[in-house]
Write a protein that holds these residues in place. Structure first.
Motif, PDB file in Angstrom:
ATOM      1  N   TYR A   3       0.850  -1.196   0.000  1.00 21.18           N
ATOM      2  CA  TYR A   3       0.000   0.000   0.000  1.00 21.18           C
ATOM      3  C   TYR A   3       0.880   1.239   0.000  1.00 21.18           C
ATOM      4  O   TYR A   3       2.037   1.208   0.421  1.00 21.18           O
ATOM      5  N   THR A   4       0.321   2.325  -0.471  1.00 17.41           N
ATOM      6  CA  THR A   4       1.022   3.590  -0.468  1.00 17.41           C
ATOM      7  C   THR A   4       0.002   4.699  -0.268  1.00 17.41           C
ATOM      8  O   THR A   4      -1.202   4.488  -0.409  1.00 17.41           O
ATOM      9  N   HIS A   5       0.482   5.899   0.066  1.00 14.56           N
ATOM     10  CA  HIS A   5      -0.418   7.039   0.155  1.00 14.56           C
ATOM     11  C   HIS A   5      -0.731   7.555  -1.239  1.00 14.56           C
ATOM     12  O   HIS A   5       0.133   7.538  -2.132  1.00 14.56           O
ATOM     13  N   SER A  12      -4.519   5.633   2.284  1.00 18.54           N
ATOM     14  CA  SER A  12      -3.760   4.442   1.904  1.00 18.54           C
ATOM     15  C   SER A  12      -4.499   3.660   0.830  1.00 18.54           C
ATOM     16  O   SER A  12      -5.670   3.291   1.011  1.00 18.54           O
ATOM     17  N   SER A  14      -4.060   0.501  -2.370  1.00 24.14           N
ATOM     18  CA  SER A  14      -3.271  -0.624  -2.863  1.00 24.14           C
ATOM     19  C   SER A  14      -2.519  -0.211  -4.117  1.00 24.14           C
ATOM     20  O   SER A  14      -2.981   0.607  -4.906  1.00 24.14           O
ATOM     21  N   THR A 276       1.559   5.883  -8.176  1.00 26.06           N
ATOM     22  CA  THR A 276       0.812   5.240  -7.093  1.00 26.06           C
ATOM     23  C   THR A 276       0.584   3.772  -7.416  1.00 26.06           C
ATOM     24  O   THR A 276       0.893   2.885  -6.629  1.00 26.06           O
TER      25      THR A 276
END
Length: 323
Positions: A3-5, A12, A14, A276
């Motif tokens: 996960y990332t911002h 958050s 995926s 992302t």
């Protein structure tokens, strides 16, 4: 799942993004629901759609399919970061599309109804509106945020200077503005590296690439054509005829690295600064599983360098044109 911002936000998401464009036209409702269930099982929480998907004007077929899936309960809506878009004409009557304050209000309420939810997590402008001033767009979005109907705003198919315009106008209003940009981006089509991606990074927008396999050309198209698995027609046939050696080198590199060509293309995007996660629009469960598998692939500097040799990018961006 990793996960990332999303951009500069605290949200958050995926790194595999489930695209839903095929739900309805290519994939049955039952299969679409099964794919979404499996996506949650695999940890995918970021779903992307648009009011025009389904390609029957005014009906919002794909949003309706997702809405009926949400209505099945089981925490489906709560587990999903839901992104949809507006801009395309949903009627033949004036103000049935684009980004006027009137259409933003109507399109938003219609999407909420079809999706059977009370809010959109990421509401995206599917295209820049060259006729509506940003003051009008942001005022309408501010109202939507205040009403709790929208949490974040995003863009799609914007140029770098469009992002700058939007963000400076939002800044003047003390408004968050855009938090993400969706653009075509893959090993073959790397134009966003010139200015759009640098602008997105400078303003804190997360880049969400669409068409990560460039219409399947990066999914092992040469081998599939030679084996009779895929029939080449139109632009795909023309591209393969012109770039066959390049694609063969790519597929050979994928073999050398031990990855399926499509998974390698997705993994490469996941290694690009500012990205992302790529959107994949699976028609089948197998395609979903392949997209998720790419998240775990790690490419070293040598592998990325060899990919750049096959598909050169724009290393001096954002001043690429000047050097």
């Amino acid at each position: 799942m990793d996960y990332t911002h999303l951009g500069r936000t605290g949200l958050s998401v995926s790194r595999a993004v489930l695209g839903t464009m095929n739900f309805g036209p290519q994939t049955s409702e039952a299969d679409s629901h099964a794919i979404m269930d499996r996506a949650h099982d695999l940890g995918v929480n970021f779903f992307d759609t648009a009011n025009v998907y389904g390609w029957q004007k005014g009906e919002g077929v794909t949003e309706q399919i997702i809405g009926r899936w949400f209505a099945g309960g089981g925490g489906r809506r709560e587990k999903t970061v839901l992104a949809t878009k507006l801009y395309g004409d949903m009627s033949d009557w004036p103000n049935g599309g684009k980004l006027s304050a009137l259409n933003i209000r109507r399109a938003l309420d219609e999407s909420l109804t079809r999706l059977q939810t009370d809010h959109i997590d990421l509401y995206q402008f599917h295209h820049v509106d060259r006729e509506t001033p940003w003051e009008e767009i942001w005022q309408a979005m501010e109202v939507a945020v205040q009403q709790g109907k929208v949490l974040y705003a995003g863009s799609s198919n914007f140029a770098g200077w469009h992002i700058a315009q939007a963000q400076e106008a939002a800044k003047a209003r003390h408004f968050t503005g855009l938090v993400s940009e969706q653009s075509i981006y893959n090993l073959i089509v790397r134009d966003v590296e010139r200015e759009t991606l640098p602008a997105a990074r400078a303003y804190g927008l997360g880049m969400i690439p669409w068409s990560p396999l460039n219409g399947g050309l990066l999914g092992g198209v040469v081998r599939k054509a030679d084996q009779g698995v895929r029939r080449l027609e139109g632009r795909a046939a023309e591209y393969v005829a012109e770039h066959r050696e390049q694609l063969e080198r790519y597929e050979a590199l994928a073999d050398d690295l031990g990855h399926a060509p499509g998974e390698l293309a997705l993994a490469w995007l996941l290694h690009q600064p500012g990205v992302t996660g790529p959107i994949t629009g699976p028609r089948t469960m197998e395609q979903l599983e392949s997209a998720v598998a790419a998240v775990d692939i790690r490419l070293d500097d040598d592998a990325r360098g060899r990919l750049d040799e096959i598909f050169p990018g724009h290393r001096t961006a954002p001043e690429d044109y000047a050097w």
